[in-house]
Write an enzyme that holds these catalytic residues in place. Structure first.
Site, PDB file in Angstrom:
ATOM      1  N   ASN A  20       0.787  -0.972   0.122  1.00  0.00           N
ATOM      2  CA  ASN A  20       0.184  -0.181   0.075  1.00  0.00           C
ATOM      3  C   ASN A  20       0.810   1.315   0.128  1.00  0.00           C
ATOM      4  O   ASN A  20       2.148   1.106   0.077  1.00  0.00           O
ATOM      5  CB  ASN A  20      -0.911  -0.119   1.189  1.00  0.00           C
ATOM      6  CG  ASN A  20       0.047   0.066   2.683  1.00  0.00           C
ATOM      7  OD1 ASN A  20       0.404   0.688   2.862  1.00  0.00           O
ATOM      8  ND2 ASN A  20      -0.281  -1.202   3.152  1.00  0.00           N
TER       9      ASN A  20
ATOM     10  N   ASP B 182      -4.683  -6.346   5.149  1.00  0.00           N
ATOM     11  CA  ASP B 182      -5.274  -7.125   5.874  1.00  0.00           C
ATOM     12  C   ASP B 182      -5.695  -8.689   5.235  1.00  0.00           C
ATOM     13  O   ASP B 182      -5.805  -9.489   5.962  1.00  0.00           O
ATOM     14  CB  ASP B 182      -6.960  -6.540   5.587  1.00  0.00           C
ATOM     15  CG  ASP B 182      -7.058  -5.337   6.267  1.00  0.00           C
ATOM     16  OD1 ASP B 182      -6.560  -5.076   7.610  1.00  0.00           O
ATOM     17  OD2 ASP B 182      -7.894  -4.405   5.855  1.00  0.00           O
TER      18      ASP B 182
ATOM     19  N   LYS C  18       8.468 -16.854 -10.531  1.00  0.00           N
ATOM     20  CA  LYS C  18       7.709 -15.847 -10.966  1.00  0.00           C
ATOM     21  C   LYS C  18       6.545 -16.351 -12.032  1.00  0.00           C
ATOM     22  O   LYS C  18       6.868 -17.523 -12.943  1.00  0.00           O
ATOM     23  CB  LYS C  18       8.518 -14.978 -12.161  1.00  0.00           C
ATOM     24  CG  LYS C  18       8.187 -13.720 -12.586  1.00  0.00           C
ATOM     25  CD  LYS C  18       9.163 -12.985 -13.412  1.00  0.00           C
ATOM     26  CE  LYS C  18       8.275 -12.008 -14.223  1.00  0.00           C
ATOM     27  NZ  LYS C  18       9.294 -11.372 -15.315  1.00  0.00           N
TER      28      LYS C  18
ATOM     29  N   ASP D  73      -4.716  -9.688  12.944  1.00  0.00           N
ATOM     30  CA  ASP D  73      -4.910  -8.597  13.466  1.00  0.00           C
ATOM     31  C   ASP D  73      -4.120  -8.237  14.677  1.00  0.00           C
ATOM     32  O   ASP D  73      -4.150  -8.635  15.873  1.00  0.00           O
ATOM     33  CB  ASP D  73      -6.290  -8.225  13.855  1.00  0.00           C
ATOM     34  CG  ASP D  73      -6.733  -6.790  14.174  1.00  0.00           C
ATOM     35  OD1 ASP D  73      -5.487  -6.116  14.421  1.00  0.00           O
ATOM     36  OD2 ASP D  73      -7.582  -6.190  14.049  1.00  0.00           O
ATOM     37  N   ILE D  74      -2.859  -7.601  14.235  1.00  0.00           N
ATOM     38  CA  ILE D  74      -1.793  -7.486  15.482  1.00  0.00           C
ATOM     39  C   ILE D  74      -2.185  -6.747  16.569  1.00  0.00           C
ATOM     40  O   ILE D  74      -2.131  -7.154  17.725  1.00  0.00           O
ATOM     41  CB  ILE D  74      -0.348  -6.821  14.889  1.00  0.00           C
ATOM     42  CG1 ILE D  74       0.038  -7.514  13.501  1.00  0.00           C
ATOM     43  CG2 ILE D  74       0.619  -6.762  15.680  1.00  0.00           C
ATOM     44  CD1 ILE D  74       0.667  -6.846  12.611  1.00  0.00           C
TER      45      ILE D  74
ATOM     46  N   PHE E 226      -4.072   3.385  15.068  1.00  0.00           N
ATOM     47  CA  PHE E 226      -4.274   4.490  13.966  1.00  0.00           C
ATOM     48  C   PHE E 226      -5.262   3.964  13.218  1.00  0.00           C
ATOM     49  O   PHE E 226      -5.761   2.764  12.716  1.00  0.00           O
ATOM     50  CB  PHE E 226      -3.039   4.467  13.196  1.00  0.00           C
ATOM     51  CG  PHE E 226      -2.227   5.645  13.817  1.00  0.00           C
ATOM     52  CD1 PHE E 226      -1.514   5.646  14.965  1.00  0.00           C
ATOM     53  CD2 PHE E 226      -1.820   6.664  13.141  1.00  0.00           C
ATOM     54  CE1 PHE E 226      -0.611   6.796  15.397  1.00  0.00           C
ATOM     55  CE2 PHE E 226      -1.321   7.942  13.388  1.00  0.00           C
ATOM     56  CZ  PHE E 226      -0.586   7.839  14.868  1.00  0.00           C
TER      57      PHE E 226
ATOM     58  N   LYS F  62     -13.890   1.651  15.369  1.00  0.00           N
ATOM     59  CA  LYS F  62     -12.581   0.748  15.471  1.00  0.00           C
ATOM     60  C   LYS F  62     -11.987   0.537  16.727  1.00  0.00           C
ATOM     61  O   LYS F  62     -11.732  -0.345  17.292  1.00  0.00           O
ATOM     62  CB  LYS F  62     -11.622   1.189  14.528  1.00  0.00           C
ATOM     63  CG  LYS F  62     -10.596   0.277  13.888  1.00  0.00           C
ATOM     64  CD  LYS F  62      -9.627   1.002  12.789  1.00  0.00           C
ATOM     65  CE  LYS F  62     -10.674   1.102  11.490  1.00  0.00           C
ATOM     66  NZ  LYS F  62      -9.933   1.758  10.617  1.00  0.00           N
TER      67      LYS F  62
ATOM     68  N   LYS G 258     -11.611  -2.801  18.619  1.00  0.00           N
ATOM     69  CA  LYS G 258     -10.498  -3.522  19.181  1.00  0.00           C
ATOM     70  C   LYS G 258     -10.320  -3.302  20.403  1.00  0.00           C
ATOM     71  O   LYS G 258      -9.068  -3.881  21.195  1.00  0.00           O
ATOM     72  CB  LYS G 258      -9.330  -2.576  18.452  1.00  0.00           C
ATOM     73  CG  LYS G 258      -9.425  -2.882  16.850  1.00  0.00           C
ATOM     74  CD  LYS G 258      -8.126  -2.708  16.182  1.00  0.00           C
ATOM     75  CE  LYS G 258      -8.329  -2.870  14.532  1.00  0.00           C
ATOM     76  NZ  LYS G 258      -7.207  -3.505  13.863  1.00  0.00           N
TER      77      LYS G 258
HETATM   78  O1  C5P Z   1      -8.345  -3.008  11.484  1.00  0.00           O
HETATM   79  P1  C5P Z   1      -7.805  -1.731  10.678  1.00  0.00           P
HETATM   80  O2  C5P Z   1      -6.745  -1.818   9.635  1.00  0.00           O
HETATM   81  O3  C5P Z   1      -8.908  -0.999  10.285  1.00  0.00           O
HETATM   82  O4  C5P Z   1      -7.299  -0.974  12.080  1.00  0.00           O
HETATM   83  C1  C5P Z   1      -6.141  -0.028  12.106  1.00  0.00           C
HETATM   84  C2  C5P Z   1      -5.208  -0.262  13.122  1.00  0.00           C
HETATM   85  O5  C5P Z   1      -4.841  -1.674  13.401  1.00  0.00           O
HETATM   86  C3  C5P Z   1      -3.896   0.336  12.824  1.00  0.00           C
HETATM   87  O6  C5P Z   1      -3.368   0.814  14.178  1.00  0.00           O
HETATM   88  C4  C5P Z   1      -2.814  -0.825  12.349  1.00  0.00           C
HETATM   89  O7  C5P Z   1      -1.627  -0.579  12.454  1.00  0.00           O
HETATM   90  C5  C5P Z   1      -3.623  -2.016  13.324  1.00  0.00           C
HETATM   91  N1  C5P Z   1      -3.841  -3.260  12.476  1.00  0.00           N
HETATM   92  C6  C5P Z   1      -2.936  -4.140  13.009  1.00  0.00           C
HETATM   93  N2  C5P Z   1      -2.713  -5.403  12.351  1.00  0.00           N
HETATM   94  C7  C5P Z   1      -3.734  -5.665  11.357  1.00  0.00           C
HETATM   95  C8  C5P Z   1      -4.570  -4.626  10.404  1.00  0.00           C
HETATM   96  C9  C5P Z   1      -4.282  -3.416  11.423  1.00  0.00           C
HETATM   97  O8  C5P Z   1      -2.247  -3.929  13.797  1.00  0.00           O
HETATM   98  N3  C5P Z   1      -3.630  -6.717  10.430  1.00  0.00           N
END
Ligand code: C5P
Length: 404
Positions: A210, A279, A289, A307-308, A324, A338, A342
């Protein structure tokens, strides 16, 4: 923003060609709100006129121990009292040697010895002088005496040579002073920051990523360090210069970022998740390749990445979590949703169009109390605002508030 409002800075100039840059430095400090008093050595006056500095600072410039404009006849005491910082830029090899030995043979050297405030020097000299063993010893001694050494930088020199010894640019010196003055509100806290984009391979040469530049995350890491925290930055590919004194762990994929964060959870008080994590990742990834097949389409199968932030926030004894939220519309409502989903105490929301790739940002901080807007400014200033906000919510030793 006036980052140096009410700061009283004494700017000392010694005799090097970089003295001409001190005019810009004086302006930069004043622009940030500092009150600047200039003192010059005789040699500095050969490179730049005291009148230039007087005109820029609006104050008389002092050059002599015997200046009778100072009421009590002791300019070395008068000028060094009530100062928040003395900055000597440029600082010659000779001037640094004087500081090491406590030689007090002119006004600037004497007031440095008589000072009650911190002292920063920005060395400027020919590369050979910088590398000379005597200078090396002196720099080491000054550091261990608690004197802050800013620079020097490497590059073209006025003498025509190239190497280490150029004075740091005035903007860099101002930044370093602003940084130095930041209150140490997070002294002792251990902070993990995630930054940048992740990259999810499709085959040996292609992938999904991205537009995140990583600048916001790097600025947060720097602001956290300025506030006295021990910072680890877990970063996707950015090509950015990491902030000084921050440990950096490079990752490529979201899974690697997840694993690096999880491994460090027991040594982490605060997690600030700034990274733009993909995601999804490709589940039918090819080792080699992929060859183009004329006229045929290609289907990628995607599976969710962990989702970290979500997993860390779910930990019972996890750190204080800050997320963020990059939105392209309805910033506040999406970010608030959000934050609840979370279950984190604080989320920083921004408009992607205004933030991605830009030097500036405009964050909205959402916590239990509601939304707090930071006026548009550089990412570093936004990061400092975020860190100040975190210090209001974070209580060492507990997870603090959870989202309603
Ligand atoms: O879930 P979403 O992308 O909408 O939320 C954004 C927040 O979650 C950001 O703080 C991003 O660093 C964190 N995030 C994460 N792991 C993911 C997706 C988002 O830690 N797989």
């Amino acid at each position: 923003m006036s980052e140096l409002a009410e700061k009283r800075i004494l700017l000392g100039l010694t005799g090097g060609i970089a003295a001409y840059k001190a005019a810009d430095l004086a302006r930069g400090l004043i622009k940030q709100g500092a009150e600047v008093q200039v003192v010059m050595t005789d040699a500095a006056c050969r490179f730049i006129s005291p009148l230039t500095l007087q005109a820029l600072t609006g104050k008389p410039v002092y050059t002599s121990m015997w200046d009778d404009r100072v009421g009590n006849g002791m300019p070395h005491i008068e000028l060094s009292r009530d100062r928040d910082l003395i900055v000597v830029a440029p600082a010659t090899a000779d001037f640094m040697a004087k500081l090491v030995h406590g030689t007090a043979d002119d006004l600037l050297a004497t007031l440095c010895i008589a000072r009650e405030c911190p002292l920063m020097v920005a060395p400027a000299m020919n590369r050979q002088m910088w590398e000379n063993p005597a200078t090396r010893r002196n720099v080491k001694q000054l550091s261990s005496d608690g004197i802050i050494i800013e620079g020097p930088a490497s590059g073209d020199q006025a003498c025509g040579e190239n190497g280490m010894g150029r004075m740091s640019e005035p903007d860099q010196i101002v930044e370093s002073i602003v940084s130095w003055f930041q209150p140490k509100l997070l002294a002792g806290a251990r902070i993990l920051v995630t930054a940048g984009p992740t990259y999810e391979p499709i085959d040996a040469v292609r992938g999904i990523t991205n537009l995140s530049s990583g600048r916001m995350g790097y600025a947060v890491a720097r602001a956290a360090h300025e506030a006295g925290a021990k910072v680890t930055l877990i970063s996707g590919r950015t090509g950015l210069q990491p902030p000084a004194n921050v440990s950096v762990i490079d990752i490529i994929t979201a899974q690697q970022m997840h694993d690096e964060v999880m491994e460090r959870l027991s040594e982490c008080d605060i997690l600030i998740a700034v990274a733009a994590v993909a995601d999804y990742r490709v589940s039918n990834r090819e080792q080699h390749k992929i060859k183009k097949k004329a006229g045929a389409g290609l289907t990628l199968e995607l599976e969710p990445n962990p989702d970290i932030l979500g997993s860390v926030a779910a930990h019972k004894d996890g750190p204080f979590c800050v997320g963020f939220s990059a939105e392209s519309q309805n910033i506040e409502s999406h970010a608030a949703e959000k934050r609840r989903r979370k279950n984190i105490p604080l989320i920083a929301a921004n408009l992607v169009q205004a933030a991605f790739g830009s030097e500036q940002n405009e964050l909205i901080l959402i916590d239990d109390e509601g939304a707090h807007r930071l006026p548009r400014s550089s990412k570093l200033q936004q990061a400092r605002g975020l860190i100040r906000h975190i210090t209001r919510l974070y209580k060492p030793g507990r997870k603090s508030v959870t989202a309603r």
